[in-house]
Design a protein around this motif. Structure first.
Motif, PDB file in Angstrom:
ATOM      1  N   VAL A 178      12.616  35.629   6.697  1.00 14.63           N
ATOM      2  CA  VAL A 178      12.528  36.593   7.615  1.00 14.63           C
ATOM      3  C   VAL A 178      14.514  36.419   7.240  1.00 14.63           C
ATOM      4  CG1 VAL A 178      14.059  37.736   9.294  1.00 14.63           C
ATOM      5  CG2 VAL A 178      11.414  36.876   9.554  1.00 14.63           C
ATOM      6  N   GLY A 179      14.827  35.503   7.288  1.00 15.04           N
ATOM      7  CA  GLY A 179      16.452  35.376   6.704  1.00 15.04           C
ATOM      8  C   GLY A 179      16.520  35.190   5.166  1.00 15.04           C
ATOM      9  N   TYR A 182      17.129  38.823   4.293  1.00 15.36           N
ATOM     10  CA  TYR A 182      17.801  39.699   4.519  1.00 15.36           C
ATOM     11  C   TYR A 182      19.092  39.108   3.897  1.00 15.36           C
ATOM     12  CZ  TYR A 182      21.819  39.749   8.094  1.00 15.36           C
ATOM     13  OH  TYR A 182      23.709  40.365   8.695  1.00 15.36           O
ATOM     14  N   ASP A 183      19.461  37.396   3.763  1.00 18.47           N
ATOM     15  CA  ASP A 183      20.494  37.262   2.755  1.00 18.47           C
ATOM     16  C   ASP A 183      20.331  37.852   1.482  1.00 18.47           C
ATOM     17  OD1 ASP A 183      21.164  35.060   4.771  1.00 18.47           O
ATOM     18  OD2 ASP A 183      19.771  33.478   3.540  1.00 18.47           O
ATOM     19  N   TYR A 185      19.399  40.651   0.801  1.00 18.17           N
ATOM     20  CA  TYR A 185      20.341  42.405   0.642  1.00 18.17           C
ATOM     21  C   TYR A 185      21.321  42.571   0.927  1.00 18.17           C
ATOM     22  CZ  TYR A 185      15.164  44.506   0.404  1.00 18.17           C
ATOM     23  OH  TYR A 185      14.587  45.171   0.063  1.00 18.17           O
ATOM     24  N   ILE A 186      22.146  41.529   1.954  1.00 13.34           N
ATOM     25  CA  ILE A 186      23.210  41.121   1.633  1.00 13.34           C
ATOM     26  C   ILE A 186      24.452  41.297   1.111  1.00 13.34           C
ATOM     27  CG2 ILE A 186      25.827  40.033   2.986  1.00 13.34           C
ATOM     28  CD1 ILE A 186      24.262  42.016   4.964  1.00 13.34           C
ATOM     29  N   MET A 191      22.551  46.728   2.562  1.00 11.66           N
ATOM     30  CA  MET A 191      22.023  46.736   3.601  1.00 11.66           C
ATOM     31  C   MET A 191      22.841  48.103   3.868  1.00 11.66           C
ATOM     32  SD  MET A 191      20.611  44.587   5.281  1.00 11.66           S
ATOM     33  CE  MET A 191      20.601  44.665   7.011  1.00 11.66           C
ATOM     34  N   ASP A 199      16.930  45.327   9.978  1.00 11.91           N
ATOM     35  CA  ASP A 199      16.218  44.444   9.103  1.00 11.91           C
ATOM     36  C   ASP A 199      14.959  44.476   8.419  1.00 11.91           C
ATOM     37  OD1 ASP A 199      16.421  41.608   8.330  1.00 11.91           O
ATOM     38  OD2 ASP A 199      18.047  41.041   9.583  1.00 11.91           O
ATOM     39  N   PRO A 200      15.399  44.349   6.735  1.00 14.36           N
ATOM     40  CA  PRO A 200      14.741  44.020   5.856  1.00 14.36           C
ATOM     41  C   PRO A 200      14.009  43.091   5.983  1.00 14.36           C
ATOM     42  CG  PRO A 200      16.551  43.387   4.448  1.00 14.36           C
ATOM     43  CD  PRO A 200      17.040  44.509   6.556  1.00 14.36           C
ATOM     44  N   GLY A 201      14.279  41.807   6.379  1.00 14.74           N
ATOM     45  CA  GLY A 201      13.261  40.932   6.296  1.00 14.74           C
ATOM     46  C   GLY A 201      12.002  40.630   8.256  1.00 14.74           C
ATOM     47  N   ARG A 227      18.556  34.327  10.824  1.00 16.26           N
ATOM     48  CA  ARG A 227      19.321  33.672  11.077  1.00 16.26           C
ATOM     49  C   ARG A 227      20.283  34.352  12.140  1.00 16.26           C
ATOM     50  NH1 ARG A 227      18.025  31.798   7.432  1.00 16.26           N
ATOM     51  NH2 ARG A 227      18.628  31.890   5.038  1.00 16.26           N
ATOM     52  N   GLN A 231      16.812  39.112  15.357  1.00  9.77           N
ATOM     53  CA  GLN A 231      15.700  39.265  14.462  1.00  9.77           C
ATOM     54  C   GLN A 231      14.680  38.492  14.490  1.00  9.77           C
ATOM     55  OE1 GLN A 231      17.512  36.629  11.043  1.00  9.77           O
ATOM     56  NE2 GLN A 231      18.111  38.847   9.837  1.00  9.77           N
TER      57      GLN A 231
END
Length: 316
Positions: A178-179, A182-183, A185-186, A191, A199-201, A227, A231
């Motif tokens: 998941v995280g 997310y990382d 996309y950030i 985002m 959250d995409p994750g 993260r 989540q």
């Protein structure tokens, strides 16, 4: 009731750590390790004994310097796993050298060696999950290993193609990250394309969960690489969640009530035809994030393996 206690009602809790104190404190069902966590563990003074035991073991086994380094690192992996299993009722996940991620046969040989080393210390293979990166080669290795009652945890999973291929190969368990999604996309400044609560994750794991449950696949879904607590709570109800001690502490200190988010269906539909290797590679390749994060994850775990071998080499 705190959030960790409430989460246990919906989901099996797994500790994402090699730290015995944290495992004793939070009492997870299972525990997962990876090369980064193993490297962190052996750098602690209290774990020096594992390094010394590994060097002694490797010297007795003999062979070339490289063979001794590999034997010593496998010994550390297994000895830490055996120690962790004293404090949990379930599985320990132990990861195969990431540098083998594109060689099915070598992954099978290494997995069998690790399981044999556990069994030589009185640990049943029923309590060990072999962690492999979710490449095509490793997915097929897991399929073969299952025939020998060696069960696998397919990790570094980022694409839907990876998840689908694992289910179709009847892999025991997957760890969608998941995280790290997310990382990405950030880092890509993407985002803003998502509503603040999507959250995409998290969305990735929800998609996998719904697909697996709708088609009644038996592969266990274990959300990983979180993260933040949000989540985790958005995936309450997932089969398993592997959580770091820092986030376990945060969950334990919060009494805010939440509702289960993932609920399996009561009816099922027939699964689609299995992906071919060509289809898998094309579908995975279409996901730029997944291609980058899988490659990066394998490289970084490989680097940590090399750093571990350098520590061992100095002792030898």
């Amino acid at each position: 009731m705190n959030q960790l206690e409430l989460l246990r009602k919906f989901t099996t809790i797994v500790a994402d750590t090699s730290d015995i104190d944290s495992i004793c404190k939070y009492k997870p069902e299972d525990a997962t390790t990876n090369p980064s966590l193993i490297l962190k563990a052996v750098n602690l003074h209290e774990n020096q004994k594992f390094l010394n035991q590994a060097v002694e073991y490797a010297k007795k086994k003999g062979g070339s310097k490289q063979e001794q380094l590999l034997n010593a690192s496998d010994k550390i992996l297994v000895d830490l796993g055996v120690e962790i299993l004293k404090y949990i009722p379930g599985y320990i996940s132990s990861e195969v050298d990431a540098r083998l991620s594109f060689n099915q046969d070598k992954c099978i040989v290494k997995a069998k060696k690790i399981v044999e080393m556990y069994e030589n210390q009185g640990v049943s293979r029923k309590r060990v999950l072999i962690k492999l990166a979710a490449t095509w080669e490793c997915i097929k290795a897991a399929e073969e290993l299952k025939k020998d009652n060696i069960f696998c945890n397919l990790t570094l999973l980022f694409s839907f193609a990876q998840a689908r291929a694992c289910a179709e190969s009847k892999v025991f368990l997957i760890s969608p990250f998941v995280g790290r999604i997310y990382d990405w996309y950030i880092a890509q400044n993407l985002m803003s394309n998502f509503p603040h609560n999507e959250d995409p994750g998290v969305i990735s794991v929800k998609k996998i969960y719904n697909f697996y449950k709708k088609h009644n696949y038996k592969t266990i879904i274990m959300g990983a690489s979180f993260r933040n607590v949000k989540q985790i709570l958005l995936l309450s109800g997932c089969d398993r969640l592997t959580i770091s001690p820092l986030l376990l502490k945060e969950l334990e200190s919060n009494n805010t009530v939440f509702n289960r988010k993932l609920i399996p269906p009561t009816t099922f539909i027939k699964p689609p035809v299995s992906l071919s290797e060509e289809e898998f590679r094309w579908e995975h390749n279409q996901d730029e994030m997944a291609v980058q994060k899988l490659s990066e994850g394998i490289r970084n775990f490989g680097k940590d393996q090399i750093l571990l071998e350098k520590i061992i080499s100095k002792l030898m």
